[in-house]
Structures are given as structure tokens and as C-alpha cells.
Design a protein around this motif. Sequence first.
Motif, PDB file in Angstrom:
ATOM      1  N   SER A 260       0.859  -1.182   0.000  1.00  0.00           N
ATOM      2  CA  SER A 260       0.000   0.000   0.000  1.00  0.00           C
ATOM      3  C   SER A 260       0.899   1.236   0.000  1.00  0.00           C
ATOM      4  N   GLU A 263      -0.145   8.271  -0.435  1.00  0.00           N
ATOM      5  CA  GLU A 263      -0.860   9.029  -1.474  1.00  0.00           C
ATOM      6  C   GLU A 263       0.076   9.999  -2.194  1.00  0.00           C
ATOM      7  N   GLY A 264       0.006   9.983  -3.532  1.00  0.00           N
ATOM      8  CA  GLY A 264       0.740  10.941  -4.342  1.00  0.00           C
ATOM      9  C   GLY A 264       2.121  10.501  -4.796  1.00  0.00           C
ATOM     10  N   ARG A 267       4.325   5.657  -8.755  1.00  0.00           N
ATOM     11  CA  ARG A 267       4.225   4.205  -8.634  1.00  0.00           C
ATOM     12  C   ARG A 267       5.448   3.486  -9.200  1.00  0.00           C
ATOM     13  N   ALA A 293      -3.499   1.576  -3.495  1.00  0.00           N
ATOM     14  CA  ALA A 293      -3.682   2.856  -2.823  1.00  0.00           C
ATOM     15  C   ALA A 293      -3.836   2.613  -1.330  1.00  0.00           C
ATOM     16  N   ARG A 294      -3.467   3.582  -0.532  1.00  0.00           N
ATOM     17  CA  ARG A 294      -3.464   3.417   0.920  1.00  0.00           C
ATOM     18  C   ARG A 294      -4.835   3.088   1.482  1.00  0.00           C
ATOM     19  N   ASP A 295      -5.904   3.599   0.858  1.00  0.00           N
ATOM     20  CA  ASP A 295      -7.250   3.401   1.411  1.00  0.00           C
ATOM     21  C   ASP A 295      -7.885   2.109   0.916  1.00  0.00           C
TER      22      ASP A 295
END
Length: 328
Positions: A260, A263-264, A267, A293-295
Motif C-alpha cells: 500500500s 498518497e501521491g 508508482r 492505494a493506501r485506502d
Amino acid sequence: MAHDHAHGHHHGHHQPGGSESRLLWALALTGCFMVAEVVGGVLSGSLALLADAAHMLTDSAALALAWFAARLSKRPSDRRRTFGYHRVQTLAAFVNGLALIGLVIWIGVEAIGRLVNPIEVQADTLMGVAALGLAVNLVVFAILHLGDRDNLNIRGASLHVLGDLLGSAAAIIAGGVIMATGWMPIDPLLSLLVALLILRSASALTRESAHILLEGAPDGLDVHQVEQDIPRQLACVFEVHHVHAWSLTPARPMISLHASLVEGVDRQEALVAIETLLDERFGIRHATIQLEARDHCVGSPDTRGCGEAKATEPDASAHSHSHSHSHG
């Protein structure tokens, strides 16, 4: 959610042709001498020599299997066997380990029988054949020992030959004791000692090859440490989970994991950083990495800090495959 699936491959190859030729030479020498040792064992009546001859018979079969496995492992991967045939060598090592354990049981039963009902041994014939066998085994062991020591297949074959070497030495000692004292039990007693030495090495070989065949984690690799070290050393990674590690052979460890990302972050840069860390920190050069993604909620009971997954459509453009090949 956006997911990246990436595969990093760096294959460092030993020289399979070298291992194959070593095994073939070892097979030829062992097979030729086996016949002489069987004749010597029958003429002398020595269990130590017959046990060594039986061991050389299994050696010939083991070396033939190891040679075939080394030859087969060079075949390229195909649609049904996408990792190729490298695991064949591990399978051959497992079979050789089981054969050694079976041989130990046979020697043990025969030795106990000889202790209960002693048989006269012709010490001069015993020592002559055993001395020649020791010389042959030393040559064969040297041929194999100078090969790839990380190759379980070579190690399995070497253990068979090492058992022969010990058996020949035991037969020489037994012959000397019988010539000096006439004490016949020394022959089966030394056979039992050699059997126990073989059993120790054979058990280790069987356990290690079985561990690989069962997709066990590579030796020295702590999966929990991988989960902790990547987020700790890379600021772009928030969490690592779903880590699975295994190996095709001891020299080819592999890993798959989910990472994970913060954000931002970029990649591709995160992917390269994870691959580099796995290579430098853990010695793993074949990795399958899924970037999230982290979420993103993985949905497994051990996922940390996960709320309800957001109903976000996946971004088709976020799938990337990174392949890097390095041939040594």
C-alpha cells in the motif's frame, strides 16, 4: 482502486552443463567399480564390503537420476510449466534422500543379524577391495564437491558418494582389526556407525528438499521482517501485506506481496525501490508486487487500519508490468 501488478526477474545462472558433465563422470566411475566391489564382497564374506557395494549400486541409480534431472532442468519454460524444470533437481534430491534412508535401514538390519550370528570375514580380500574403493570414491567425491554447492541435486549425489567413502574407510579398518585380533563383530559394528553417519546427512537433505517442494519460505528469510522492513525503510510505502515467499531451488528464491503506497507517490519509482530493497536486503531477485492505494481494503482478517472499501472504479491505465532480466 488503482492497482499495479509488477514482476521483477533477475536470473543468475550457474553452469548446468558443468554439473551435468561432473555427474556423468561420477556415474561412470561408480558404476564400473561397483561390479568389482560386489565380487570382492561375495568372495570375502564381509558385510561392510557388501553394504558398501549395495550403497554403490544405489549411488549409480542416484547419480543417473541426478544426471537426468540436471539435463532436464535445462529445458526452457513452456505454457504448462511457466517456471521451467528447475524444480526437477530438488525432486531428485528428495528421492535420493529417501533412498539413502532406506539403505540405512537395510544396513542396520543386516548388521544386527551379523552380530547375532557372526560370519567369518576374509580380511585380506576385504582390505584390498576397500582400499581400491576408497581411491575411486575420493576421486568421484572431488569431482562432485568442486561443482555447484548450492545445488541440492549435486549435494544429494555427493552424500551418496560420501557414504561410500566412509563405507570403504570402515571396511579397511574392519579388515585391519580382524587381521590383528580375529574379532569379527568389528565388521557389522563399523557398518552401523557408517549407517548412522549417512542417516544424519540423508535426513537433512530430505528435510531441506521437502521444505522446498512444500513451497516453504527460503532459509534465513523472515516473512514478518519483510512486512516490517519495507515500510520502515521506504517512505513511499505505507504498509506491506499478503507476503508469500518460496523458492524453485535454494539458489532461486521468490516472493509475492501487496504494497500500500502513500498518497501521491510515483508508482514506478516505488516499484523500483521495493525491488531494489528486496534484492539488496533479502537477496530476492524475482518478485511479484501488487501496488495499492493506501485506502484500499484487502479484506483479510489481519489487515491493519482498514475501513470499508470505497466503491471506486479501477483505473485501467494503472496496470503496469516491469520485467528486468540479468543473466550471469
